[in-house]
Design a protein around this motif. Structure first.
Motif, PDB file in Angstrom:
ATOM      1  N   SER A   3       0.823  -1.206   0.000  1.00 64.04           N
ATOM      2  CA  SER A   3       0.000   0.000   0.000  1.00 64.04           C
ATOM      3  C   SER A   3       0.857   1.254   0.000  1.00 64.04           C
ATOM      4  N   LYS A   4       0.436   2.239  -0.803  1.00 66.52           N
ATOM      5  CA  LYS A   4       1.139   3.521  -0.822  1.00 66.52           C
ATOM      6  C   LYS A   4       0.996   4.258   0.507  1.00 66.52           C
ATOM      7  N   GLU A   5       0.072   3.786   1.353  1.00 64.92           N
ATOM      8  CA  GLU A   5      -0.093   4.402   2.665  1.00 64.92           C
ATOM      9  C   GLU A   5       1.173   4.252   3.509  1.00 64.92           C
ATOM     10  N   ILE A   6       1.976   3.237   3.226  1.00 62.47           N
ATOM     11  CA  ILE A   6       3.213   3.013   3.978  1.00 62.47           C
ATOM     12  C   ILE A   6       4.129   4.226   3.889  1.00 62.47           C
ATOM     13  N   ARG A   7       4.133   4.902   2.743  1.00 61.69           N
ATOM     14  CA  ARG A   7       4.991   6.085   2.569  1.00 61.69           C
ATOM     15  C   ARG A   7       4.726   7.143   3.632  1.00 61.69           C
ATOM     16  N   LYS A   8       3.483   7.212   4.101  1.00 64.76           N
ATOM     17  CA  LYS A   8       3.135   8.235   5.086  1.00 64.76           C
ATOM     18  C   LYS A   8       3.805   7.993   6.433  1.00 64.76           C
ATOM     19  N   ASP A   9       4.306   6.770   6.668  1.00 65.85           N
ATOM     20  CA  ASP A   9       5.004   6.469   7.921  1.00 65.85           C
ATOM     21  C   ASP A   9       6.414   7.041   7.937  1.00 65.85           C
ATOM     22  N   PHE A  10       6.906   7.535   6.783  1.00 66.39           N
ATOM     23  CA  PHE A  10       8.290   7.982   6.668  1.00 66.39           C
ATOM     24  C   PHE A  10       8.326   9.485   6.421  1.00 66.39           C
TER      25      PHE A  10
END
Length: 406
Positions: A3-10
């Motif tokens: 999921s591209k949502e993972i990018r928001k964790d960084f």
């Protein structure tokens, strides 16, 4: 794809470089850190900062619980039998040097053989070079196949009854080659040698089971797997570690100290002299929590797909050479390349002008550069936060570089 949502964790990815959104393709050098790891480090320093093991006050007890809790997380992560087999160190380099000095000096003699490969990172070459010089041992290399893979037949030809140590990387940081470590370990053991695995490029991306691999030592670093810099792990089989002498002496690793003689603590603490890397270990524990929540199988699949997509798109650029196995299923999530006669540093500079971060140079693998017959290469390496759009930006940047230099 993940999921591209993972990018928001960084949080570091939410910025512009030279007026362009950042595309970070240098995770083989060091990965970015999710907010969960950053918060774990912040919480330790804000609420629990204290030395471990030595005190009886509340902060000391909390710090010790977190530190040793991280050790148990590592044990489960690599499926070691016991926490006694998990030693915190500064990184992969320190871990391999510890094996070379602590095990090698005790067990290598004149004429004994140490077997490695030309694809190794310098940190898995130089310690063995130095040990061989010191002991009069023979350093031998397993020849590579044309595509940068290892043939088990050539491993069998190289390992002999005189071989005492075989030390090979699980995944190449240049070629992306995934080596058959379990099979190589079996060959080493058939000849009475111990197996050392450089797992720096494997632990962040693959599910590791040291018991299944049956390796004697396994080394990896935290900073390549979403953890902090300055923390790593040496796994060793308990019987071997018990027989080894420590290589660093001081507080914390001792049991009794007299004027002329001292004794050591039990495993794993006899190898952790001085104040240990407390915050780093806690941060590594948080990184393991984060990766396991995503799932190592999902991470590996995601990176294979990205590498395959990148190789397909990059192959359409005339004059671009990709190194390593052509089958994406046989390589990790990185692509090392050269763009015609353009120096990799120039390529990387143009990409950086367009907000794209790649690595250029010899990648701490000068013998491999010689084998490839190049002075340097450029490398794009992928991780959980990368997407196909990042690859598209890379390809666009390479086309800009090609046009610029032509």
């Amino acid at each position: 794809m993940l999921s591209k949502e993972i990018r928001k964790d960084f949080p570091i990815l939410d910025q512009e470089i030279n007026g362009y959104p950042l595309v970070y393709l240098d995770s083989a050098a060091t990965s970015q850190k999710p907010r969960q790891v950053i918060e774990a480090l912040n919480d330790y320093y804000r609420f629990d900062n204290s030395n471990v093991h030595r005190g009886v006050h509340t902060l000391g007890n909390r710090a010790t619980d977190h530190y040793e809790g991280a050790r148990e997380k590592v044990r489960k992560f690599i499926n070691a039998k016991s926490i006694e087999e998990v030693i915190f160190m500064r990184g992969t380099t320190t871990a391999i040097n510890t094996v070379a000095q602590g095990y090698g000096r005790q067990n290598i003699g004149e004429g004994d053989e140490i077997v490695i490969t030309p694809m190794e990172h310098h940190s898995n070459i130089i310690p063995w070079q130095q040990l061989a010089k010191e002991k009069g041992a023979v350093l031998k290399y397993v020849d590579l196949e044309e595509d940068g893979t290892l043939s088990l037949d050539k491993v069998r030809e190289t390992v002999t009854e005189r071989t005492k140590i075989v030390s090979i990387m699980y995944v190449s940081n240049v070629l992306g080659t995934m080596n058959p470590i379990k099979e190589i370990t079996k060959i080493a053991h058939e000849h009475g040698a111990v197996m050392v695995v450089d797992g720096a490029q494997a632990a962040p991306h693959l599910k590791i089971d040291v018991q299944d691999l049956d390796c004697d030592f396994f080394a990896f670093s935290g900073h390549k797997m979403c953890g902090p810099t300055g923390i790593g792990v040496l796994y060793g089989k308990k019987a071997i570690l018990n027989a080894m002498e420590p290589v660093e002496f001081g507080g914390e690793m001792i049991d009794f100290v007299g004027l002329y003689e001292s004794t050591w603590k039990e495993l794993p603490w006899k190898f952790e002299g001085g104040t240990p890397i407390i915050a780093g270990a806690i941060g590594l524990g948080a990184a393991i929590d984060y990766l396991e929540q995503i799932g190592l199988d999902a991470i590996e699949k995601h990176e294979h797909e990205l590498a395959g997509y990148a190789m397909e798109k990059m192959s359409s650029i005339e004059g671009l050479t990709i190194y390593g196995p052509k089958d994406p299923g046989k390589r990790a999530g990185l692509v090392t390349f050269n763009l015609g006669n353009v120096h990799p540093h120039d390529v990387a500079t143009v990409l950086d002008m367009n907000g794209i971060a790649v690595r250029a140079g010899h990648h701490c693998a000068q013998p491999l550069m010689k084998w490839l017959d190049v002075s340097a290469t450029a490398r794009a390496s992928f991780y959980v936060y990368n997407t196909e759009e990042d690859v598209d930006r890379l390809v666009e940047g390479l086309r800009i570089a090609k046009e610029y230099f032509e």
